[in-house]
Scaffold this active site. Structure first.
Site, PDB file in Angstrom:
ATOM      1  CE  LYS A   1       1.216   1.465   4.320  1.00 26.95           C
ATOM      2  NZ  LYS A   1       1.554   2.445   5.074  1.00 26.95           N
TER       3      LYS A   1
ATOM      4  CB  ALA B   1       1.245  -2.054   4.573  1.00 28.34           C
TER       5      ALA B   1
ATOM      6  CB  SER C   1      -0.213  -4.909   7.544  1.00 25.26           C
ATOM      7  OG  SER C   1       0.600  -4.074   8.219  1.00 25.26           O
ATOM      8  CB  SER C   2       0.044  -6.952   2.167  1.00 27.60           C
ATOM      9  OG  SER C   2      -0.802  -7.004   1.465  1.00 27.60           O
TER      10      SER C   2
ATOM     11  CG  ASP D   1      -1.393   0.208   7.963  1.00 26.79           C
ATOM     12  OD1 ASP D   1      -2.170   1.040   7.974  1.00 26.79           O
ATOM     13  OD2 ASP D   1      -0.131   0.481   7.681  1.00 26.79           O
TER      14      ASP D   1
HETATM   15  C1  SUD Z   1       2.174   4.589   9.532  1.00 22.34           C
HETATM   16  C2  SUD Z   1       1.149   3.700   8.896  1.00 22.34           C
HETATM   17  C3  SUD Z   1       0.412   4.483   7.955  1.00 22.34           C
HETATM   18  O1  SUD Z   1      -0.217   3.617   6.949  1.00 22.34           O
HETATM   19  O2  SUD Z   1       1.980   2.714   8.191  1.00 22.34           O
HETATM   20  P1  SUD Z   1       3.527   1.960   8.098  1.00 22.34           P
HETATM   21  O3  SUD Z   1       4.243   3.027   8.030  1.00 22.34           O
HETATM   22  O4  SUD Z   1       3.767   0.945   9.077  1.00 22.34           O
HETATM   23  O5  SUD Z   1       3.421   1.059   6.850  1.00 22.34           O
HETATM   24  C4  SUD Z   1       0.202   2.896   9.923  1.00 22.34           C
HETATM   25  O6  SUD Z   1      -0.427   3.913  10.769  1.00 22.34           O
HETATM   26  C5  SUD Z   1       0.976   1.937  10.791  1.00 22.34           C
HETATM   27  O7  SUD Z   1       0.285   0.749  10.840  1.00 22.34           O
HETATM   28  P2  SUD Z   1       0.925  -0.509  11.319  1.00 22.34           P
HETATM   29  O8  SUD Z   1       2.113  -0.906  10.931  1.00 22.34           O
HETATM   30  O9  SUD Z   1      -0.054  -1.679  11.292  1.00 22.34           O
HETATM   31  O10 SUD Z   1       0.659  -0.307  13.087  1.00 22.34           O
HETATM   32  P3  SUD Z   1       0.609  -0.990  14.339  1.00 22.34           P
HETATM   33  O11 SUD Z   1       1.366  -2.452  14.256  1.00 22.34           O
HETATM   34  O12 SUD Z   1      -0.967  -1.141  14.755  1.00 22.34           O
HETATM   35  O13 SUD Z   1       1.371  -0.299  15.253  1.00 22.34           O
HETATM   36  C6  SUD Z   1       2.691  -0.194  15.454  1.00 22.34           C
HETATM   37  C7  SUD Z   1       2.938   1.026  16.152  1.00 22.34           C
HETATM   38  O14 SUD Z   1       2.680   2.499  15.802  1.00 22.34           O
HETATM   39  C8  SUD Z   1       1.872   3.119  16.698  1.00 22.34           C
HETATM   40  N1  SUD Z   1       0.621   3.398  16.022  1.00 22.34           N
HETATM   41  C9  SUD Z   1       0.059   3.023  14.800  1.00 22.34           C
HETATM   42  C10 SUD Z   1      -1.143   3.216  14.441  1.00 22.34           C
HETATM   43  C11 SUD Z   1      -1.864   4.312  14.927  1.00 22.34           C
HETATM   44  N2  SUD Z   1      -2.890   4.749  14.446  1.00 22.34           N
HETATM   45  N3  SUD Z   1      -1.244   5.084  16.061  1.00 22.34           N
HETATM   46  C12 SUD Z   1      -0.117   4.925  16.667  1.00 22.34           C
HETATM   47  O15 SUD Z   1       0.608   5.477  17.297  1.00 22.34           O
HETATM   48  C13 SUD Z   1       1.585   2.174  17.653  1.00 22.34           C
HETATM   49  O16 SUD Z   1       1.670   2.893  19.025  1.00 22.34           O
HETATM   50  C14 SUD Z   1       2.390   1.072  17.710  1.00 22.34           C
HETATM   51  O17 SUD Z   1       3.402   1.094  18.562  1.00 22.34           O
HETATM   52  N1  ADP Z   2       5.606 -11.387   6.983  1.00 21.83           N
HETATM   53  C1  ADP Z   2       6.184 -10.449   7.341  1.00 21.83           C
HETATM   54  N2  ADP Z   2       6.776  -9.429   6.267  1.00 21.83           N
HETATM   55  C2  ADP Z   2       7.513  -8.499   6.644  1.00 21.83           C
HETATM   56  N3  ADP Z   2       7.933  -8.001   7.928  1.00 21.83           N
HETATM   57  C3  ADP Z   2       7.466  -8.767   8.936  1.00 21.83           C
HETATM   58  C4  ADP Z   2       6.481  -9.960   8.608  1.00 21.83           C
HETATM   59  N4  ADP Z   2       6.178 -10.236   9.850  1.00 21.83           N
HETATM   60  C5  ADP Z   2       6.495  -9.673  10.914  1.00 21.83           C
HETATM   61  N5  ADP Z   2       7.261  -8.630  10.418  1.00 21.83           N
HETATM   62  C6  ADP Z   2       8.017  -7.648  10.993  1.00 21.83           C
HETATM   63  O1  ADP Z   2       7.321  -6.514  10.846  1.00 21.83           O
HETATM   64  C7  ADP Z   2       7.960  -5.086  10.909  1.00 21.83           C
HETATM   65  C8  ADP Z   2       7.413  -4.308   9.880  1.00 21.83           C
HETATM   66  O2  ADP Z   2       7.420  -4.763   8.590  1.00 21.83           O
HETATM   67  P1  ADP Z   2       6.545  -4.431   7.391  1.00 21.83           P
HETATM   68  O3  ADP Z   2       4.975  -4.664   7.660  1.00 21.83           O
HETATM   69  O4  ADP Z   2       7.197  -4.830   6.165  1.00 21.83           O
HETATM   70  O5  ADP Z   2       6.704  -2.665   7.674  1.00 21.83           O
HETATM   71  P2  ADP Z   2       5.791  -1.272   7.491  1.00 21.83           P
HETATM   72  O6  ADP Z   2       4.852  -1.634   8.509  1.00 21.83           O
HETATM   73  O7  ADP Z   2       6.613  -0.376   7.696  1.00 21.83           O
HETATM   74  O8  ADP Z   2       5.218  -1.296   6.128  1.00 21.83           O
HETATM   75  C9  ADP Z   2       9.411  -5.648  10.545  1.00 21.83           C
HETATM   76  O9  ADP Z   2      10.274  -5.420  11.616  1.00 21.83           O
HETATM   77  C10 ADP Z   2       9.488  -7.100  10.445  1.00 21.83           C
HETATM   78  O10 ADP Z   2      10.459  -7.731  11.075  1.00 21.83           O
END
Ligand code: SUD
Ligand code: ADP
Length: 284
Positions: free
Chosen positions: A10, A100, A103-104, A136
């Site tokens: 994403k 993500a 997450s995906s 996510d």
């Molecule tokens: C920033 C974003 C934008 O899409 O994506 P990524 O950079 O990770 O891809 C998301 O909000 C990330 O989502 P995700 O990676 O699923 O977050 P989670 O596992 O739920 O949380 C990881 C950490 O981020 C913080 N967190 C997450 C979501 C949110 N709305 N508020 C937060 O403060 C939480 O405190 C947690 O310690």
């Molecule tokens: N299936 C997976 N693919 C990628 N990373 C994973 C997975 N399962 C757990 N992780 C852990 O999740 C963390 C975030 O990874 P990722 O989802 O790729 O990043 P982001 O949330 O920034 O998009 C990494 O530190 C990784 O070690």
């Protein structure tokens, strides 16, 4: 039986943070869409009650820390499934990139096991399960394009953005999402993106309006911590991308490009100093 699921990456076309909540998460307003860069997940039934994860990528956990493992365990526990599963993750999405990938993978595992074990769980229920795995994951369960609010789990789906190329570039650093959200609290948010303008640009298929309104409040935090991300953004702008933004908490930067003829110059220019560069389409 063996099945396959695609787990696309994403990007956040806009990301606004409204406030920090009592539960520690942040109340967000994000416009998200999927791009055609995907992990490929193979799931194979096992008679033995176990979950085995493998991957060609050497840098992700293969135990209970893996989000696909957690998704499989959640679905087994919740629906009392006694069979086991072997899950192979063919990782193409860079890890800890703001795309993500994990997450995906979790979302694709939920969708795949629902099929493999004939559980007939409705999509809405899969999204609710997904929220237990990460903010996510609910969006990744259905994909498409959506406005995400709450901590990211409340979704309003919409038509796809105007079609264009997306050039993604990830510098060789890993960014912690919780650290970036944490550091945001200590500073004043200087300017909030206009979610309404991004939504209207998408609804009216206005590519220029979309590019002019891209915005992400986490960008300033990551750019200050990692100057190479700022440099990457500037390069992508200079090379001619129509709109440039960091995705999620970073460090991946994406550029939207309407004219296919411009893509090779941007791609090759970035490849000169960055290994992880991809030129993909938005998924419609
Ligand atoms: C920033 C974003 C934008 O899409 O994506 P990524 O950079 O990770 O891809 C998301 O909000 C990330 O989502 P995700 O990676 O699923 O977050 P989670 O596992 O739920 O949380 C990881 C950490 O981020 C913080 N967190 C997450 C979501 C949110 N709305 N508020 C937060 O403060 C939480 O405190 C947690 O310690
Ligand atoms: N299936 C997976 N693919 C990628 N990373 C994973 C997975 N399962 C757990 N992780 C852990 O999740 C963390 C975030 O990874 P990722 O989802 O790729 O990043 P982001 O949330 O920034 O998009 C990494 O530190 C990784 O070690």
């Amino acid at each position: 039986m063996k099945i396959f699921e695609k787990a696309p990456a994403k990007i956040n076309l806009s990301l606004d943070v409204l406030h920090k909540r009592a539960d520690g998460y942040h109340e967000v307003e994000m416009v998200m869409t999927m791009v055609d860069l995907a992990d490929r997940i193979e799931m194979q039934e096992l008679a033995r009650d176990t979950i085995i994860i493998s991957s060609q990528a050497g840098y992700i956990p293969l135990d209970e820390k893996n989000l696909a493992f957690q998704a499989a365990r959640l679905i087994k526990d919740r629906y009392d499934v006694k069979q086991g599963v072997y899950i192979h993750l063919d990782k193409q999405i860079p890890v800890a990139a703001g795309l993500a990938g994990g997450s995906s993978d979790a979302a694709a595992t939920l969708r795949g096991l629902n099929r493999l074990w004939n559980l007939n769980i409705p999509m809405e229920e899969l999204r609710v399960l997904g929220a237990e795995l990460g903010s996510d994951v609910p969006f990744c369960v259905t994909g498409g394009t959506a406005l995400a609010t709450g901590r990211g789990e409340k979704l309003e789906h919409m038509a796809s953005p105007p079609q264009c190329w997306v050039v993604l570039a990830k510098p060789p650093i890993n960014v912690s999402t919780s650290e970036i959200y944490g550091k945001l609290n200590a500073r004043e948010i200087k300017s909030h993106p206009s979610t309404a303008n991004v939504l209207s640009a998408i609804r009216n298929k206005q590519f220029d309006q979309l590019c002019g309104n891209l915005g992400n409040v986490l960008e300033e935090v990551t750019l200050d911590l990692y100057p190479e991300v700022r440099h990457l953004k500037e390069c992508m702008q200079r090379l001619g991308a129509d709109g440039v933004l960091m995705s999620g908490s970073g460090p991946t930067v994406f550029g939207l490009v309407s004219k296919e003829a411009k893509v090779p110059r941007i791609y090759n220019g970035l490849r000169g100093f960055c290994k992880d560069v991809y030129a993909v389409r938005m998924l419609t």
